[in-house]
Design a protein around this motif. Structure first.
Motif, PDB file in Angstrom:
ATOM      1  N   GLU A  15      71.353 -29.657  52.991  1.00 11.78           N
ATOM      2  CA  GLU A  15      70.713 -30.737  53.726  1.00 11.78           C
ATOM      3  C   GLU A  15      69.535 -31.233  52.911  1.00 11.78           C
ATOM      4  O   GLU A  15      68.734 -30.443  52.401  1.00 11.78           O
ATOM      5  CB  GLU A  15      70.233 -30.269  55.093  1.00 11.78           C
ATOM      6  N   THR A  38      79.428 -28.074  53.926  1.00 14.59           N
ATOM      7  CA  THR A  38      78.937 -29.219  54.688  1.00 14.59           C
ATOM      8  C   THR A  38      77.724 -29.797  53.998  1.00 14.59           C
ATOM      9  O   THR A  38      76.866 -29.048  53.518  1.00 14.59           O
ATOM     10  CB  THR A  38      78.542 -28.789  56.123  1.00 14.59           C
ATOM     11  N   LEU A  40      74.545 -32.623  54.715  1.00 15.31           N
ATOM     12  CA  LEU A  40      73.811 -33.345  55.756  1.00 15.31           C
ATOM     13  C   LEU A  40      72.647 -34.076  55.111  1.00 15.31           C
ATOM     14  O   LEU A  40      72.205 -33.712  54.020  1.00 15.31           O
ATOM     15  CB  LEU A  40      73.261 -32.361  56.796  1.00 15.31           C
ATOM     16  N   SER A  65      78.476 -35.211  56.552  1.00 16.42           N
ATOM     17  CA  SER A  65      77.824 -35.965  57.620  1.00 16.42           C
ATOM     18  C   SER A  65      76.620 -36.706  57.056  1.00 16.42           C
ATOM     19  O   SER A  65      75.779 -37.199  57.800  1.00 16.42           O
ATOM     20  CB  SER A  65      77.400 -35.023  58.754  1.00 16.42           C
TER      21      SER A  65
END
Length: 143
Positions: A15, A38, A40, A65
């Motif tokens: 992130e 993932t 972010l 995302s």
């Protein structure tokens, strides 16, 4: 960072907010395996993607995302999925936004998964993120 041939990145969550050129949030080039990861946050610049700039390896079961915004080529997973590249079971839920470039007479492609696929494999992937192309050339945009 690059993921070298034989290298494996698994179950990593990144992130952040980056403003750079010619890269992805995870790596510039993937020659190995990125699995179950993932990303972010956001990335912006020229030729930017959620995961990697160039994919020669495998990206599987990953989710972007991240908000990806820029000029040039813009994509949720990778800019270039090369002939040996495999993207499977991945999802982009982040916004993809390409700014207008008045000086650029060639309309650069954008995509939720890949901006360009050079005979690589893309299967079982989903883009649910909004794609906005200020260039107005939707012939170079893909899910």
């Amino acid at each position: 960072m690059d993921v070298p041939e034989g290298g494996i990145v698994q179950n990593l969550v990144l992130e952040g907010d980056l403003n750079q050129n010619t890269l992805g949030m995870m790596a510039v080039t993937n020659d190995g395996t990125i699995e179950g990861c993932t990303v972010l946050g956001s990335i912006s610049g020229f030729n930017v993607a959620g995961f990697v700039y160039e994919n020669y390896g495998t990206i599987s079961n990953c989710v972007s995302s991240a908000s990806v915004e820029g000029t040039g080529k813009v994509a949720g997973i990778t800019i270039f999925n090369e002939y040996t590249g495999v993207i499977t079971g991945c999802q982009n839920t982040g916004m993809i936004y390409k700014h207008y470039e008045a000086a650029n007479t060639y309309r650069e492609p954008i995509g939720g998964i890949a901006a360009e696929n050079y005979e690589g494999t893309i299967e079982s992937c989903i883009n649910s993120g909004a794609i906005t192309n200020e260039d107005g050339d939707w012939g170079h945009a893909g899910g």
